[in-house]
Write an enzyme that holds these catalytic residues in place. Sequence first.
Site, PDB file in Angstrom:
ATOM      1  N   TYR A  31       0.827  -1.206   0.000  1.00 42.26           N
ATOM      2  CA  TYR A  31       0.000   0.000   0.000  1.00 42.26           C
ATOM      3  C   TYR A  31       0.863   1.258   0.000  1.00 42.26           C
ATOM      4  O   TYR A  31       2.080   1.191   0.163  1.00 42.26           O
ATOM      5  CB  TYR A  31      -0.948  -0.004   1.203  1.00 42.26           C
ATOM      6  CG  TYR A  31      -0.287   0.324   2.535  1.00 42.26           C
ATOM      7  CD1 TYR A  31       0.543  -0.587   3.164  1.00 42.26           C
ATOM      8  CD2 TYR A  31      -0.490   1.566   3.138  1.00 42.26           C
ATOM      9  CE1 TYR A  31       1.155  -0.285   4.382  1.00 42.26           C
ATOM     10  CE2 TYR A  31       0.109   1.881   4.353  1.00 42.26           C
ATOM     11  CZ  TYR A  31       0.926   0.951   4.966  1.00 42.26           C
ATOM     12  OH  TYR A  31       1.533   1.269   6.146  1.00 42.26           O
ATOM     13  N   ARG A  50       7.960   3.982  -4.887  1.00 41.34           N
ATOM     14  CA  ARG A  50       8.069   3.038  -3.758  1.00 41.34           C
ATOM     15  C   ARG A  50       7.012   1.939  -3.865  1.00 41.34           C
ATOM     16  O   ARG A  50       7.276   0.787  -3.523  1.00 41.34           O
ATOM     17  CB  ARG A  50       7.944   3.784  -2.423  1.00 41.34           C
ATOM     18  CG  ARG A  50       8.219   2.887  -1.219  1.00 41.34           C
ATOM     19  CD  ARG A  50       8.315   3.654   0.081  1.00 41.34           C
ATOM     20  NE  ARG A  50       7.042   4.248   0.456  1.00 41.34           N
ATOM     21  CZ  ARG A  50       6.871   5.033   1.528  1.00 41.34           C
ATOM     22  NH1 ARG A  50       7.885   5.327   2.314  1.00 41.34           N
ATOM     23  NH2 ARG A  50       5.691   5.553   1.796  1.00 41.34           N
ATOM     24  N   ARG A  98      -7.850 -20.513  -1.372  1.00 36.58           N
ATOM     25  CA  ARG A  98      -6.837 -20.289  -0.345  1.00 36.58           C
ATOM     26  C   ARG A  98      -5.743 -21.355  -0.320  1.00 36.58           C
ATOM     27  O   ARG A  98      -6.024 -22.538  -0.169  1.00 36.58           O
ATOM     28  CB  ARG A  98      -7.512 -20.216   1.036  1.00 36.58           C
ATOM     29  CG  ARG A  98      -6.549 -19.790   2.137  1.00 36.58           C
ATOM     30  CD  ARG A  98      -7.243 -19.692   3.491  1.00 36.58           C
ATOM     31  NE  ARG A  98      -6.333 -19.165   4.498  1.00 36.58           N
ATOM     32  CZ  ARG A  98      -5.422 -19.911   5.140  1.00 36.58           C
ATOM     33  NH1 ARG A  98      -5.312 -21.190   4.891  1.00 36.58           N
ATOM     34  NH2 ARG A  98      -4.613 -19.341   6.029  1.00 36.58           N
ATOM     35  N   HIS A 100      -1.242 -21.151   0.724  1.00 37.69           N
ATOM     36  CA  HIS A 100      -0.188 -20.198   1.084  1.00 37.69           C
ATOM     37  C   HIS A 100       0.652 -19.795  -0.118  1.00 37.69           C
ATOM     38  O   HIS A 100       0.919 -18.624  -0.336  1.00 37.69           O
ATOM     39  CB  HIS A 100       0.716 -20.770   2.184  1.00 37.69           C
ATOM     40  CG  HIS A 100       0.081 -20.723   3.534  1.00 37.69           C
ATOM     41  ND1 HIS A 100      -1.062 -21.434   3.847  1.00 37.69           N
ATOM     42  CD2 HIS A 100       0.406 -20.057   4.652  1.00 37.69           C
ATOM     43  CE1 HIS A 100      -1.394 -21.200   5.097  1.00 37.69           C
ATOM     44  NE2 HIS A 100      -0.519 -20.363   5.616  1.00 37.69           N
ATOM     45  N   LYS A 145       6.496  -1.961   2.053  1.00 38.79           N
ATOM     46  CA  LYS A 145       5.298  -1.345   2.632  1.00 38.79           C
ATOM     47  C   LYS A 145       4.130  -2.325   2.483  1.00 38.79           C
ATOM     48  O   LYS A 145       3.246  -2.171   1.647  1.00 38.79           O
ATOM     49  CB  LYS A 145       5.008   0.012   1.974  1.00 38.79           C
ATOM     50  CG  LYS A 145       4.176   0.923   2.871  1.00 38.79           C
ATOM     51  CD  LYS A 145       4.314   2.361   2.437  1.00 38.79           C
ATOM     52  CE  LYS A 145       3.300   3.281   3.089  1.00 38.79           C
ATOM     53  NZ  LYS A 145       3.335   3.324   4.548  1.00 38.79           N
ATOM     54  N   GLU A 177      12.382   2.451  14.203  1.00 45.11           N
ATOM     55  CA  GLU A 177      11.484   3.496  13.693  1.00 45.11           C
ATOM     56  C   GLU A 177      10.208   3.514  14.522  1.00 45.11           C
ATOM     57  O   GLU A 177      10.031   2.684  15.410  1.00 45.11           O
ATOM     58  CB  GLU A 177      11.163   3.245  12.210  1.00 45.11           C
ATOM     59  CG  GLU A 177      10.433   1.936  11.960  1.00 45.11           C
ATOM     60  CD  GLU A 177      10.079   1.679  10.501  1.00 45.11           C
ATOM     61  OE1 GLU A 177      10.016   2.625   9.700  1.00 45.11           O
ATOM     62  OE2 GLU A 177       9.848   0.504  10.167  1.00 45.11           O
ATOM     63  N   LEU A 201      11.133   1.168   7.089  1.00 42.71           N
ATOM     64  CA  LEU A 201      10.606   1.682   5.835  1.00 42.71           C
ATOM     65  C   LEU A 201      11.334   3.001   5.556  1.00 42.71           C
ATOM     66  O   LEU A 201      11.411   3.860   6.437  1.00 42.71           O
ATOM     67  CB  LEU A 201       9.104   1.938   5.946  1.00 42.71           C
ATOM     68  CG  LEU A 201       8.476   2.406   4.632  1.00 42.71           C
ATOM     69  CD1 LEU A 201       8.314   1.221   3.687  1.00 42.71           C
ATOM     70  CD2 LEU A 201       7.145   3.072   4.861  1.00 42.71           C
TER      71      LEU A 201
HETATM   72  N1  PMP Z   1       7.775   3.755   8.877  1.00 50.68           N
HETATM   73  C1  PMP Z   1       6.604   3.092   8.902  1.00 50.68           C
HETATM   74  C2  PMP Z   1       6.552   1.744   9.529  1.00 50.68           C
HETATM   75  C3  PMP Z   1       5.456   3.677   8.345  1.00 50.68           C
HETATM   76  O1  PMP Z   1       4.290   3.027   8.350  1.00 50.68           O
HETATM   77  C4  PMP Z   1       5.541   4.987   7.805  1.00 50.68           C
HETATM   78  C5  PMP Z   1       4.332   5.688   7.287  1.00 50.68           C
HETATM   79  N2  PMP Z   1       3.766   5.072   6.201  1.00 50.68           N
HETATM   80  C6  PMP Z   1       6.783   5.623   7.796  1.00 50.68           C
HETATM   81  C7  PMP Z   1       7.879   4.973   8.341  1.00 50.68           C
HETATM   82  C8  PMP Z   1       6.942   6.990   7.194  1.00 50.68           C
HETATM   83  O2  PMP Z   1       6.905   6.908   5.803  1.00 50.68           O
HETATM   84  P1  PMP Z   1       6.405   8.146   4.905  1.00 50.68           P
HETATM   85  O3  PMP Z   1       7.209   9.329   5.304  1.00 50.68           O
HETATM   86  O4  PMP Z   1       6.680   7.699   3.523  1.00 50.68           O
HETATM   87  O5  PMP Z   1       4.956   8.314   5.209  1.00 50.68           O
END
Ligand code: PMP
Length: 281
Positions: A31, A50, A98, A100, A145, A177, A201
Amino acid sequence: EKIIFNGEIVEKSEVNIDIEDRGYQFGDGIYEVIRVYNGHLFTKDEHIQRLYESAEKISIRIPFSKKDLMQRLEELVETNQLDTGIIYLQITRGTYTRQHGFPSEEIIPTYVAYTREMPIPQVSMDNGVKGLLVEDIRWLRCDIKSLNLLGNILAKQQAAEAGCYEAIQHRGEEITEGSSSNVFIVKDNCVITRPATNLILNGITRQVILKLCKENGIEYKEQIFTVNDLKQADEVFISSTTSEVMPIVQINELQINSGTPGKITKKLQNLFKREIEKLSE
Ligand code: PMP
């Protein structure tokens, strides 16, 4: 209200998602969230790039070009008359009996996008918010993501129950993070954020902030930092598409910068605002 379903703009109520959609059953999809300011999509190329990278990492083939996708998203914003808010879009591997392993025949990915009004969180940005340290229990491909967000959800819920805005995750001593944001510290006028590896991410907002540091002569480095470094930081902030540059003024019971947003954090907030204003010029 209109949404995009498999590439077409349709009425939301007309859309049905199959119970055997692999996004629903396995979280087998990816997403993006894109900010919209005054009807303009912010850092849209970076988000779409991305999205395609995430898709590639889990072998989903997106059946349309970046250009077509972008055009439709802009059309949706226009149709829904969105001023300030977000676009949410997700692509799953598709629907199949379904199992895996990937489907044994080629199936069409399920693509959905919708808009939502969302104001800039100005009060929180002015006053700063609290963070809660939480052990990072997620998998080792946080660079994707992915729709699989259980680790992130549990961390955010833990923070919320402690009255905090965000969970600040750490793997042992290393800060990784937030649950939906990247983490920065400022020490001796230097902005520090960890390198973008498989453990986080690589936020688009994170990348904009690093660019702003570079362009404006603010010292910065991408370097691993620890829970202790965080606690001893002069300033702390998090970044995300929806929260922009968000000051963290308390972590657990510890106040940061006497509980107020720091000077470099505020400078970056202003530079970020200028970046948004450029969109409408
Ligand atoms: N890390 C994670 C786990 C996130 O979900 C997000 C937000 N989507 C971010 C970092 C920040 O990413 P962005 O600046 O692209 O929104």
